[in-house]
Write an enzyme that holds these catalytic residues in place. Sequence first.
Site, PDB file in Angstrom:
ATOM      1  CB  VAL A  33      -1.121  -5.677 -10.764  1.00 21.26           C
ATOM      2  CG1 VAL A  33      -2.171  -5.787 -11.874  1.00 21.26           C
ATOM      3  CG2 VAL A  33       0.286  -5.659 -11.332  1.00 21.26           C
TER       4      VAL A  33
ATOM      5  CD  GLN B 154       0.571   6.051  -5.221  1.00 23.42           C
ATOM      6  OE1 GLN B 154       0.598   7.247  -5.440  1.00 23.42           O
ATOM      7  NE2 GLN B 154       0.466   5.547  -3.998  1.00 23.42           N
ATOM      8  CG  ASP B 155       1.250   1.562  -3.298  1.00 27.33           C
ATOM      9  OD1 ASP B 155       1.448   2.718  -3.698  1.00 27.33           O
ATOM     10  OD2 ASP B 155       1.018   1.280  -2.100  1.00 27.33           O
TER      11      ASP B 155
ATOM     12  CE  LYS C 245      -6.061  -1.831   3.219  1.00 27.37           C
ATOM     13  NZ  LYS C 245      -5.072  -2.529   2.407  1.00 27.37           N
TER      14      LYS C 245
ATOM     15  CE1 TYR D 109      -8.154   1.217   2.849  1.00 25.68           C
ATOM     16  CE2 TYR D 109      -7.335   2.622   4.620  1.00 25.68           C
ATOM     17  CZ  TYR D 109      -7.099   1.840   3.507  1.00 25.68           C
ATOM     18  OH  TYR D 109      -5.809   1.681   3.052  1.00 25.68           O
TER      19      TYR D 109
ATOM     20  CE1 TYR E 254     -16.611  -4.787  -3.655  1.00 22.72           C
ATOM     21  CE2 TYR E 254     -15.637  -2.615  -3.287  1.00 22.72           C
ATOM     22  CZ  TYR E 254     -15.678  -3.813  -3.986  1.00 22.72           C
ATOM     23  OH  TYR E 254     -14.790  -4.037  -4.990  1.00 22.72           O
TER      24      TYR E 254
ATOM     25  CD  GLU F 228      -7.284   6.532   7.610  1.00 22.85           C
ATOM     26  OE1 GLU F 228      -8.387   6.269   8.092  1.00 22.85           O
ATOM     27  OE2 GLU F 228      -6.808   7.673   7.582  1.00 22.85           O
TER      28      GLU F 228
ATOM     29  CB  THR G  55      -3.380   1.599   6.135  1.00 24.01           C
ATOM     30  OG1 THR G  55      -3.638   2.997   6.284  1.00 24.01           O
ATOM     31  CG2 THR G  55      -4.590   0.870   6.701  1.00 24.01           C
TER      32      THR G  55
ATOM     33  NE  ARG H  65      -2.395   8.848  -2.767  1.00 28.65           N
ATOM     34  CZ  ARG H  65      -2.889   7.976  -1.882  1.00 28.65           C
ATOM     35  NH1 ARG H  65      -3.391   6.820  -2.287  1.00 28.65           N
ATOM     36  NH2 ARG H  65      -2.845   8.233  -0.597  1.00 28.65           N
TER      37      ARG H  65
ATOM     38  CG  LEU I  21       0.429  -4.213  -3.423  1.00 26.11           C
ATOM     39  CD1 LEU I  21       1.260  -3.573  -4.533  1.00 26.11           C
ATOM     40  CD2 LEU I  21       0.942  -3.773  -2.061  1.00 26.11           C
TER      41      LEU I  21
END
Length: 354
Positions: free
Chosen positions: A9, A12-13, A160, A156, A100, A134, A132, A191, A85
């Site tokens: 929370v 950014q988003d 995801k 990452y 992690y 990515e 994402t 950002r 998020l």
Amino acid sequence: MKKTLITGVNGQDGSYLSEFLLAKGYEVYGIVRRSSTFNRWRIDHLHRHLFDRHKNFHLEYGDLTDSSSLMRIMKKVMPDEIYNLGAQSHVQVSFETPEYSADVDGLGALRLIEAMRILGLDKTAKFFQASTSEMFGKVVETPQNEDTPFYPRSPYGVAKLYAHWIVKNYREAYGLFGVNGILFNHESPRRGENFVTKKISQGLVRVKLGLQNTVKLGNLEAKRDWGYAKEYMEAVWLMMQQEQPDDYIIATGENHSVREFIEEVCRNLDISLIWQGSGREEKGIDAKTKKVIIELDDHYLRPAEVDTLKGDSSKAKKILNWQPKVTFKELVRIMVGYDLKSIQHSGDKEFLID
Ligand code: NAP
Ligand code: G4F
């Protein structure tokens, strides 16, 4: 009044989504982690201790690596909509902390949807996963759409991808209303400071104001499809209002290189930039002052790079009636404008919320 639970929370988003949902009349519960210094400047205006607190905005301590905290919060709130998020969201850092990153970004999503199932919320609540671009990594086609095969290039991206597929699996296995929003890069004044757009905007503003000499960067040729975070959060909410859960690409359909981003920031700051040298010896010079303001530093190169991303969001346009409005040039203008104001006001971010 609908209740919503947001992980990440204070990111950014999360901050933009909270504002959006509060304006729609939701009661918003956000999960924050304990840290030794406060890192809530993006949501301080919603959750102030000194002034009025927004009556429908609440924070709970928890962590995506801690199932018991997620279960406790979910049981307390019994939300109608859950937005995941939260993430260790920095690609380069994921190479340094792969286990992690997998735990938070991959298993974190599983912990949330499993908690929903145990509490029976899979029958009543909706779940959003921040997937994402990515995941497309070493892209096999351009532009990328919902059917493009994945080829992640970082811990990452791989983590995801697990989260993406486990949400799909729970949708098929248990009928969970689980949505994956495949979000392409989205930026804003809020950002994080070590993502390339913010690093360039903030860094060159500081150079312009005489507070810093140079900005050191990694790969200038990488291309990204950069959109504006605030309007991406509306798309996320729209996905959750559909009758059926599905996956959607959210993108602008245009991409630009890191080099082009630098040049556009310079245009906004009235800096005439000239490039000199070649390869890793190349430098960006301010034509007026003759000073080197952009340098290359291998420290910022990644073990495996994603060279180019460009999304096709025509499904979101057709089904959600969503399309981006803010162009690349406008995005740069918004970010540079904010950084100029906030740095000149000695970084007093709380009173400069965009
Ligand atoms: P961000 O600014 O880095 O925010 C990440 C949030 O996750 C922060 O609130 C952070 O809290 C929280 N978090 C990190 N580790 C956590 C943990 N172990 N438990 C609970 N919370 C944790 O990221 P963003 O740009 O807002 O992105 C939001 C989501 O969209 C992320 O999942 C990201 O991977 C995904 N995404 C972003 C983009 C993009 O271009 N922005 C594109 C595609 C997908 P702390 O402040 O305590 O660290
Ligand atoms: O700003 P970046 O770190 O963003 P990246 O790696 O594209 O990841 C962001 O977008 C993803 C969506 O595609 C999200 F899922 C993810 O959470 C995150 O929000 O880097 C963008 C590009 C890269 O190619 C990087 O190599 O910029 C290049 N770059 C060049 N110099 C740099 C730097 N990146 C950073 N962070 N710092 C540099 O100095």
